[in-house]
Design a protein around this motif. Structure first.
Motif, PDB file in Angstrom:
ATOM      1  N   SER A 499     -68.052  42.981  19.938  1.00  7.84           N
ATOM      2  CA  SER A 499     -66.794  42.238  20.000  1.00  7.84           C
ATOM      3  C   SER A 499     -66.707  41.442  21.291  1.00  7.84           C
ATOM      4  O   SER A 499     -67.243  41.843  22.333  1.00  7.84           O
ATOM      5  CB  SER A 499     -65.604  43.200  19.923  1.00  7.84           C
ATOM      6  N   GLY A 500     -66.014  40.324  21.193  1.00  2.00           N
ATOM      7  CA  GLY A 500     -65.672  39.582  22.388  1.00  2.00           C
ATOM      8  C   GLY A 500     -64.509  40.268  23.088  1.00  2.00           C
ATOM      9  O   GLY A 500     -63.983  41.289  22.634  1.00  2.00           O
ATOM     10  N   SER A 501     -64.085  39.676  24.199  1.00  2.00           N
ATOM     11  CA  SER A 501     -62.993  40.273  24.970  1.00  2.00           C
ATOM     12  C   SER A 501     -62.461  39.235  25.943  1.00  2.00           C
ATOM     13  O   SER A 501     -63.195  38.348  26.394  1.00  2.00           O
ATOM     14  CB  SER A 501     -63.494  41.511  25.732  1.00  2.00           C
ATOM     15  N   GLU A 502     -61.189  39.359  26.292  1.00  2.00           N
ATOM     16  CA  GLU A 502     -60.583  38.408  27.214  1.00  2.00           C
ATOM     17  C   GLU A 502     -60.984  38.663  28.665  1.00  2.00           C
ATOM     18  O   GLU A 502     -60.647  37.863  29.545  1.00  2.00           O
ATOM     19  CB  GLU A 502     -59.061  38.414  27.059  1.00  2.00           C
ATOM     20  N   ASP A 503     -61.670  39.764  28.933  1.00  2.00           N
ATOM     21  CA  ASP A 503     -62.127  40.031  30.301  1.00  2.00           C
ATOM     22  C   ASP A 503     -63.519  39.464  30.557  1.00  2.00           C
ATOM     23  O   ASP A 503     -64.204  39.858  31.496  1.00  2.00           O
ATOM     24  CB  ASP A 503     -62.099  41.533  30.602  1.00  2.00           C
ATOM     25  N   SER A 504     -63.961  38.544  29.682  1.00  2.00           N
ATOM     26  CA  SER A 504     -65.235  37.804  29.827  1.00  2.00           C
ATOM     27  C   SER A 504     -66.468  38.635  29.499  1.00  2.00           C
ATOM     28  O   SER A 504     -67.582  38.228  29.823  1.00  2.00           O
ATOM     29  CB  SER A 504     -65.382  37.240  31.264  1.00  2.00           C
ATOM     30  N   GLN A 505     -66.293  39.777  28.866  1.00  2.00           N
ATOM     31  CA  GLN A 505     -67.428  40.619  28.550  1.00  2.00           C
ATOM     32  C   GLN A 505     -67.607  40.770  27.036  1.00  2.00           C
ATOM     33  O   GLN A 505     -66.687  40.517  26.254  1.00  2.00           O
ATOM     34  CB  GLN A 505     -67.250  42.004  29.181  1.00  2.00           C
ATOM     35  N   VAL A 506     -68.801  41.196  26.658  1.00  2.00           N
ATOM     36  CA  VAL A 506     -69.099  41.559  25.268  1.00  2.00           C
ATOM     37  C   VAL A 506     -69.180  43.074  25.211  1.00  2.00           C
ATOM     38  O   VAL A 506     -69.829  43.706  26.054  1.00  2.00           O
ATOM     39  CB  VAL A 506     -70.437  40.936  24.804  1.00  2.00           C
ATOM     40  N   TYR A 507     -68.535  43.653  24.211  1.00  2.00           N
ATOM     41  CA  TYR A 507     -68.488  45.110  24.077  1.00  2.00           C
ATOM     42  C   TYR A 507     -69.304  45.537  22.856  1.00  2.00           C
ATOM     43  O   TYR A 507     -69.221  44.913  21.792  1.00  2.00           O
ATOM     44  CB  TYR A 507     -67.045  45.600  23.927  1.00  2.00           C
ATOM     45  N   LEU A 508     -70.064  46.615  23.015  1.00  2.00           N
ATOM     46  CA  LEU A 508     -70.894  47.148  21.940  1.00  2.00           C
ATOM     47  C   LEU A 508     -70.575  48.620  21.709  1.00  2.00           C
ATOM     48  O   LEU A 508     -70.546  49.409  22.651  1.00  2.00           O
ATOM     49  CB  LEU A 508     -72.387  47.004  22.278  1.00  2.00           C
ATOM     50  N   TRP A 509     -70.361  48.974  20.441  1.00  2.00           N
ATOM     51  CA  TRP A 509     -70.099  50.360  20.054  1.00  2.00           C
ATOM     52  C   TRP A 509     -71.118  50.815  19.015  1.00  2.00           C
ATOM     53  O   TRP A 509     -71.660  50.002  18.254  1.00  2.00           O
ATOM     54  CB  TRP A 509     -68.715  50.513  19.429  1.00  2.00           C
ATOM     55  N   HIS A 510     -71.348  52.125  18.971  1.00  2.00           N
ATOM     56  CA  HIS A 510     -72.099  52.698  17.859  1.00  2.00           C
ATOM     57  C   HIS A 510     -71.159  52.775  16.667  1.00  2.00           C
ATOM     58  O   HIS A 510     -70.054  53.317  16.767  1.00  2.00           O
ATOM     59  CB  HIS A 510     -72.631  54.089  18.222  1.00  2.00           C
ATOM     60  N   ARG A 511     -71.578  52.215  15.559  1.00  2.00           N
ATOM     61  CA  ARG A 511     -70.668  52.068  14.415  1.00  2.00           C
ATOM     62  C   ARG A 511     -70.157  53.402  13.899  1.00  2.00           C
ATOM     63  O   ARG A 511     -68.955  53.557  13.627  1.00  2.00           O
ATOM     64  CB  ARG A 511     -71.385  51.309  13.298  1.00  2.00           C
ATOM     65  N   ALA A 526     -62.904  34.030  28.640  1.00  2.00           N
ATOM     66  CA  ALA A 526     -62.729  34.917  27.488  1.00  2.00           C
ATOM     67  C   ALA A 526     -63.846  34.704  26.471  1.00  2.00           C
ATOM     68  O   ALA A 526     -64.236  33.571  26.186  1.00  2.00           O
ATOM     69  CB  ALA A 526     -61.375  34.670  26.834  1.00  2.00           C
ATOM     70  N   VAL A 527     -64.362  35.800  25.937  1.00  2.00           N
ATOM     71  CA  VAL A 527     -65.391  35.727  24.894  1.00  2.00           C
ATOM     72  C   VAL A 527     -64.666  35.757  23.552  1.00  2.00           C
ATOM     73  O   VAL A 527     -64.065  36.770  23.182  1.00  2.00           O
ATOM     74  CB  VAL A 527     -66.397  36.884  25.005  1.00  2.00           C
ATOM     75  N   ASN A 528     -64.705  34.652  22.832  1.00  2.00           N
ATOM     76  CA  ASN A 528     -63.916  34.510  21.610  1.00  2.00           C
ATOM     77  C   ASN A 528     -64.601  35.050  20.366  1.00  2.00           C
ATOM     78  O   ASN A 528     -63.939  35.512  19.440  1.00  2.00           O
ATOM     79  CB  ASN A 528     -63.588  33.037  21.383  1.00  2.00           C
TER      80      ASN A 528
END
Length: 577
Positions: A499-511, A526-528
């Motif tokens: 996912s993108g995020s407004e804190d300029s980072q990309v977030y990754l989760w284990h599904r 922001a990462v849209n």
């Protein structure tokens, strides 16, 4: 790992002398060694349960190994294991039954079947029916029509468990040359392959304690590997990386967490991006009123292929055709344009008088396009711009995503701020996915079984939409306050959520677990939107308000030279920049 003995068997000096006289002690020494190795330890040999936890029945374990040896063609080894262990793979009745089936002795096999011990009358009749059906086919193949008719009347009919099949066989008597009418060609009716197939079909009706299912050991091993793969949070490679020699565990080096390229061709915020279905292209949409088609080389280098110009407003989304030959671009309440991916030419402009188009998507056959309109309706058009169907009412919102399941049955769109409409276009049935908070975006999984829903409260919910819709996992940690932030499925078998995020980072989760496994820094706005290459699990892209697109991959240091990307726009050394 088992330690090797520190001492080896030694021959006496007398024995060595006899060797010099051309007499050998090798055979008796080896025989003695084999005898000692073959005998079970006195503390284990009598146990009925084995394994580190004592949870495996010894008899079942040995029988399954024996079955695997025979299946692999190791007849002598299988027979030796039966003899040495004293544990028979099959009873004498089962062995006789197998020989009779493989020898085409149908009457004898039916008689033996009754002695084996079937679980119930229905299973006995079903198995008998299969055997007699084969007998019937062979009689017809030999042109013994009257014998086949007698078998049908006096043997098959009394045990019939499938009335429809019985009628088919009856009709077949009349036109016995048309084997295809009953699902068999003449070459399939007889022969060893057909007998083996028949044995497998009958075996499915027998309890596994009587006849062990085919490839049972392989099935158990594959199950174990699947469990290890699921439990490995970072697993993101083909199953060829799994080994039976050790428990599987991947590291973070399998996650695309290093910036390989920064693409700077847009002159304003990049709002959306999406890899093509074949992974060979990437499309981006921007506030600068342009979309760009990027090409992905075999070495994972991304380069600009076409800049798509013509929209009068910012471009909100793009959508790839099922065969990736065409691309739709959707302006903000403006028109939708259809482009030729190969040439970059605009093939068609779609507008609706007095209305703006706010979302678009392809029908799975590639012959129709779906639009969400500003009057909150959904409409389907053919490629030439003719309206085919329309669903009026509260079907969509002014800011909306749209998706269609692979079979074309369900159309999905946000119909209220906190609800997604699932419209069955065939049965005219509607279902709702309702959230407690406002929905900002959603995306459909590749198998059309799950929806990933982004919410205004900075959560992402994974919904199972098979049967009654339900939330199966939640993902937290990213930031969303003002903008539409999009997320995606990705990685091997879509095992991850990005996912993108407004804190300029990309977030990754284990599904499956919902565990946050990585945050990727590098953007300055922001990462849209994010998109994971559907073909290459080691490649991901992100779009930002900083006007750039970042291509993420594995650390170039760990790649072979031919795998390292050349510099299409800005080449990075693998560190976030």
């Amino acid at each position: 790992m088992m330690n090797h003995p520190s001492k080896r068997l030694k021959a006496s000096s007398g024995d060595l002398g006899s060797l010099a006289n051309n007499s050998s002690i090798v055979e008796p020494v080896l025989n003695g060694l084999c005898d000692r190795m073959a005998k079970p330890l006195t503390t284990q040999g009598s146990k009925e349960w084995i394994g580190p936890k004592g949870s495996i029945k010894k008899v079942e374990f040995v029988r399954i190994i024996t079955k695997a040896l025979y299946t692999l063609g190791y007849e002598k080894s299988g027979a030796l294991l039966e003899q040495e262990s004293g544990i028979n793979l099959h009873s004498s009745e089962v062995n006789l039954f197998r020989d009779q089936i493989l020898g085409g002795k149908w009457d004898e096999s039916v008689a033996t079947l009754r002695k084996i011990g079937m679980p119930n009358e229905y299973a006995l009749k079903s198995a008998t029916f299969l055997i007699l059906e084969q007998k019937f086919f062979e009689l017809l193949q030999k042109n013994r029509v009257m014998d086949a008719l007698s078998t049908l009347r006096h043997e098959i009919t009394p045990v019939c468990v499938d009335a429809k099949r019985l009628r088919e066989l009856s009709c077949y008597i009349v036109c016995s040359s048309q084997y295809g009418n009953i699902g068999f060609s003449s070459k399939d009716m007889v022969g060893q392959n057909r007998y083996l197939n028949l044995l497998e079909e009958v075996q499915k009706l027998l309890p596994p304690t009587i006849m062990i299912p085919e490839r049972r050991l392989e099935h158990l091993v594959e199950q174990a590997l699947s469990v290890q793969r699921r439990e490995c949070v970072f697993h993101n490679s083909l199953d060829g990386s799994l080994s039976l020699y050790s428990d599987h565990q991947c590291g973070k080096d399998q996650i695309p967490s290093h910036t390989l390229q920064v693409l700077q061709a847009h002159s304003d915020e990049v709002w959306f991006l999406k890899f093509s279905n074949n992974g060979k292209y990437l499309a981006s949409a921007s506030n600068d009123k342009t979309a760009i088609i990027w090409e992905v080389s075999e070495s994972r280098e991304v380069s600009l292929k076409h800049r798509l110009i013509g929209h009068e407003r910012s471009i909100l989304t793009v959508a790839w055709s099922p065969d990736d030959s065409q691309l739709l671009t959707c302006g903000v309440e403006e028109a939708v344009r259809r482009w030729d991916v190969n040439t970059g030419a605009c093939l068609q402009i779609y507008t609706k008088a007095g209305l703006g188009i706010i979302s678009c998507g392809w029908f799975p056959d590639g012959k129709c396009i779906l639009f969400g309109l500003s009057d909150k309706s959904i409409t389907m058009w053919d490629l030439e711009g003719k309206e085919v169907e329309c669903w009026k009412g509260q079907r969509t919102l002014r800011i909306s995503d749209m998706a269609v399941t692979n079979n074309g049955k369900w159309i999905m769109s946000m119909c209220r701020e906190s609800a997604i409409l699932l419209l069955d276009r065939e049965a005219s049935v509607e279902r709702l996915i309702e959230e407690d908070n406002t929905i900002t975006s959603f995306t459909l999984s590749k198998d059309s079984k799950f929806l990933l829903v982004n919410l205004v409260n900075q959560e992402i919910h994974l919904w199972s939409i098979v049967g009654d819709p339900k939330v199966v996992c939640k993902y937290k940690g990213h930031m969303r306050a003002r903008f539409v932030i999009r997320s995606c499925f990705g990685g091997y078998e879509q095992s991850f959520i990005a996912s993108g995020s407004e804190d300029s980072q990309v977030y990754l989760w284990h599904r499956e677990t919902g565990e946050l496994i990585e945050t990727l820094s590098g953007h300055s706005g922001a990462v849209n939107s994010v998109s994971w290459n559907p073909v290459d699990p080691h490649m991901m892209a992100s779009a930002s308000d900083d006007r750039t697109i970042r291509i993420w991959g594995l650390n170039p240091v760990t790649l072979k030279p031919k795998d390292v990307c050349a510099n299409g726009v800005i080449h990075c050394n693998g560190n976030s920049q």
